[in-house]
Every structure is written in C-alpha cells, then in structure tokens.
Design an enzyme around this catalytic site. Structure first.
Site, PDB file in Angstrom:
ATOM      1  N   ASN A  13      16.894  53.368  27.286  1.00 39.77           N
ATOM      2  CA  ASN A  13      17.587  54.454  26.596  1.00 39.77           C
ATOM      3  C   ASN A  13      18.784  53.873  25.813  1.00 39.77           C
ATOM      4  O   ASN A  13      19.749  53.388  26.402  1.00 39.77           O
ATOM      5  CB  ASN A  13      18.046  55.472  27.662  1.00 39.77           C
ATOM      6  CG  ASN A  13      18.787  56.638  27.068  1.00 39.77           C
ATOM      7  OD1 ASN A  13      19.593  56.473  26.155  1.00 39.77           O
ATOM      8  ND2 ASN A  13      18.533  57.820  27.597  1.00 39.77           N
ATOM      9  N   ASP A  73      20.613  56.043  37.350  1.00 36.27           N
ATOM     10  CA  ASP A  73      19.919  57.297  37.136  1.00 36.27           C
ATOM     11  C   ASP A  73      20.951  58.416  37.202  1.00 36.27           C
ATOM     12  O   ASP A  73      21.905  58.342  37.983  1.00 36.27           O
ATOM     13  CB  ASP A  73      18.828  57.512  38.194  1.00 36.27           C
ATOM     14  CG  ASP A  73      17.794  58.504  37.706  1.00 36.27           C
ATOM     15  OD1 ASP A  73      17.454  58.496  36.513  1.00 36.27           O
ATOM     16  OD2 ASP A  73      17.312  59.327  38.528  1.00 36.27           O
ATOM     17  N   THR A  74      20.753  59.401  36.337  1.00 35.29           N
ATOM     18  CA  THR A  74      21.731  60.476  36.219  1.00 35.29           C
ATOM     19  C   THR A  74      21.034  61.811  36.342  1.00 35.29           C
ATOM     20  O   THR A  74      19.909  61.983  35.866  1.00 35.29           O
ATOM     21  CB  THR A  74      22.417  60.402  34.831  1.00 35.29           C
ATOM     22  OG1 THR A  74      23.169  59.199  34.777  1.00 35.29           O
ATOM     23  CG2 THR A  74      23.351  61.575  34.602  1.00 35.29           C
ATOM     24  N   GLY A 157      21.514  64.139  25.224  1.00 35.78           N
ATOM     25  CA  GLY A 157      21.115  64.926  26.398  1.00 35.78           C
ATOM     26  C   GLY A 157      21.777  66.291  26.443  1.00 35.78           C
ATOM     27  O   GLY A 157      21.768  67.047  25.462  1.00 35.78           O
ATOM     28  N   ARG A 185      29.037  58.119  34.201  1.00 31.96           N
ATOM     29  CA  ARG A 185      28.626  56.708  34.169  1.00 31.96           C
ATOM     30  C   ARG A 185      29.846  55.803  34.297  1.00 31.96           C
ATOM     31  O   ARG A 185      29.828  54.807  35.008  1.00 31.96           O
ATOM     32  CB  ARG A 185      27.896  56.410  32.858  1.00 31.96           C
ATOM     33  CG  ARG A 185      26.420  56.066  33.070  1.00 31.96           C
ATOM     34  CD  ARG A 185      25.731  55.748  31.778  1.00 31.96           C
ATOM     35  NE  ARG A 185      25.910  56.793  30.801  1.00 31.96           N
ATOM     36  CZ  ARG A 185      25.231  57.942  30.794  1.00 31.96           C
ATOM     37  NH1 ARG A 185      24.320  58.169  31.710  1.00 31.96           N
ATOM     38  NH2 ARG A 185      25.464  58.857  29.892  1.00 31.96           N
TER      39      ARG A 185
HETATM   40  P1  IMP Z   1      18.383  59.304  33.202  1.00 30.86           P
HETATM   41  O1  IMP Z   1      17.197  59.485  34.075  1.00 30.86           O
HETATM   42  O2  IMP Z   1      19.490  58.622  33.861  1.00 30.86           O
HETATM   43  O3  IMP Z   1      17.994  58.718  31.881  1.00 30.86           O
HETATM   44  O4  IMP Z   1      18.973  60.741  32.869  1.00 30.86           O
HETATM   45  C1  IMP Z   1      18.164  61.886  32.939  1.00 30.86           C
HETATM   46  C2  IMP Z   1      18.542  62.874  31.884  1.00 30.86           C
HETATM   47  O5  IMP Z   1      19.856  63.339  32.123  1.00 30.86           O
HETATM   48  C3  IMP Z   1      18.535  62.338  30.455  1.00 30.86           C
HETATM   49  O6  IMP Z   1      17.273  62.464  29.869  1.00 30.86           O
HETATM   50  C4  IMP Z   1      19.540  63.260  29.774  1.00 30.86           C
HETATM   51  O7  IMP Z   1      18.916  64.447  29.370  1.00 30.86           O
HETATM   52  C5  IMP Z   1      20.489  63.592  30.907  1.00 30.86           C
HETATM   53  N1  IMP Z   1      21.700  62.760  30.817  1.00 30.86           N
HETATM   54  C6  IMP Z   1      21.949  61.566  31.408  1.00 30.86           C
HETATM   55  N2  IMP Z   1      23.174  61.148  31.091  1.00 30.86           N
HETATM   56  C7  IMP Z   1      23.701  62.086  30.275  1.00 30.86           C
HETATM   57  C8  IMP Z   1      24.948  62.199  29.604  1.00 30.86           C
HETATM   58  O8  IMP Z   1      25.848  61.357  29.660  1.00 30.86           O
HETATM   59  N3  IMP Z   1      25.116  63.306  28.873  1.00 30.86           N
HETATM   60  C9  IMP Z   1      24.179  64.280  28.735  1.00 30.86           C
HETATM   61  N4  IMP Z   1      23.005  64.205  29.330  1.00 30.86           N
HETATM   62  C10 IMP Z   1      22.758  63.111  30.098  1.00 30.86           C
END
Ligand code: IMP
Length: 202
Positions: A13, A73-74, A157, A185
């Site tokens: 990403n 992961d978020t 996102g 993050r």
């Molecule tokens: P990931 O699995 O860590 O890539 O995050 C999962 C989803 O959370 C991403 O596809 C975004 O839609 C959302 N996301 C993660 N980080 C952020 C951020 O900093 N701002 C807004 N949306 C986020």
C-alpha cells in the site's frame, strides 16, 4: 563508512508506505519495500485479529528474505457497531470495495445516529521481526468520531469521515505532516521504534 541498517516495510500500500517512511525519515535506516523486489509476497489478510495479520505480513517477508521487517495492520473501530469494521476495514463494503465505497457504507450505517454513537478509533498493530527472527509487537490508536459527510481530500481510506475533535478537522483535512504526528500508525511506530533502533543499531 558504516552501512545503514535496512528495514523492509511489508506492505504493497503506497499510502501507508509513504506515511511510515515519512515518520522514519529522521533515522539513518534504509527503507526497502515491495518495489525493491521482483517477487515480493502478496499476503492475504486471513487473520482474525490485527495482530494475526500484522504478523502474517511481517513473517512472510522474513521467511523470504531473512531481513528485518515491519508489518502492520489497521482497523477502524466504531463503538456503536461493537468495534466493526475492525479487522475487516478494507473489505467493509465487499471484497472489491474502494475507499469511497467503504466510507459511503459507514455514513449510511450511522445515518441519523447521535454523536455518542459516532465515537470511533483507528487501531494499528505493528509487528517487527528483528535480525534474529524474533517478533516484537506494538499498538497505537487515535480517537475521533465519524462525521455526517466526507470532508477533505488528503490521506486515504476512511480519512475523509474521521473527525479529530482536538484539531477540529478530519484526517483528510490535515497535511500529511500533521496527520503523521498524531496518527495511530505514528503512535504504534513511536512505541516500537526503540526496539527497532536497538536491534538494528546493535
Ligand atoms: P490495512 O489492512 O492496514 O491496510 O488497513 C485496512 C483498511 O483500513 C485500509 O484499506 C483503509 O481503508 C483503512 N485504513 C488504514 N489506515 C488508515 C488511515 O490512516 N486512514 C484511513 N483509513 C485507513
């Protein structure tokens, strides 16, 4: 001249890579990522928790290159939705959902809900695999609320719908430098940074 220590960021990403690189730019760590390898693993996020997924990403990179790496992961957690979409944030509106689809679905779910129901947080789990293959985990959050319509065009996102009361702005109304000082993050990275520095500079 001593060589800079290298750290692979286990993500495809670009948005996240840019944020993490920005946060690490004061150090002499050389950041590597998917674009530096022709066969970078594409990991499916099959875990049931953010920690599972962060480790899956970091471990798959470690197994392949045996270099220190950082996976993350978020998830966005809405209190009223019992913590959803959480680990499923990227697929909230379906397997091929765009950022916009996900934001629109969320706005629909919370339509006519009061401010208390709109309370939310981003949670990031970072998994660092050190040069000896040992894992270290840290977590960071940012609190906010989901507003009624999208505002701002920065970030990615759910940023346009995530309002930070202390700043009176959504994350998408902030410049990258401002978001990166307070983000989930950033907060996770600040916690894991001493371990990364200790293990990479030893
Ligand atoms: P990931 O699995 O860590 O890539 O995050 C999962 C989803 O959370 C991403 O596809 C975004 O839609 C959302 N996301 C993660 N980080 C952020 C951020 O900093 N701002 C807004 N949306 C986020």
């Amino acid at each position: 001249m001593t060589k800079s220590p290298r750290l692979i960021i286990a993500t495809n990403n670009h948005d996240k890579l840019a944020e993490i690189s920005d946060i690490l730019k004061g150090t002499n760590i050389e950041i590597l990522s998917a674009k530096d390898f022709s066969d970078f693993p594409d990991v499916e996020e099959t875990g049931e928790t953010l920690t599972d997924n962060a480790l899956l990403k970091a471990r798959s990179v470690w197994e392949k290159y045996h270099l220190p790496c950082l996976g993350d992961d978020t998830g966005l957690e809405i209190d009223f939705l019992n913590g959803a979409p959480g680990v499923y944030s990227s697929r909230y509106a379906g397997p091929d959902a765009t950022y916009d689809d996900n934001c629109n679905k969320l706005l629909g779910e919370l339509k006519s809900r009061n401010p208390a129901s709109r309370r939310a947080r981003f949670r990031t789990v970072m998994a660092f695999i050190d040069p000896d293959g040992h894992q270290h985990i840290a977590e960071g959050t940012i609190e906010g609320e989901i507003i009624h319509e999208k505002r701002g065009s920065n970030g990615f996102g759910y940023d346009p719908v995530f309002y930070v009361p202390d700043k009176n702005k959504t994350l998408a109304e902030m410049e990258a430098a401002e978001k990166n000082k307070i983000s989930h993050r950033h907060n996770a990275l600040v916690k894991i940074m001493p371990v990364i520095l200790m293990k990479l500079l030893k």
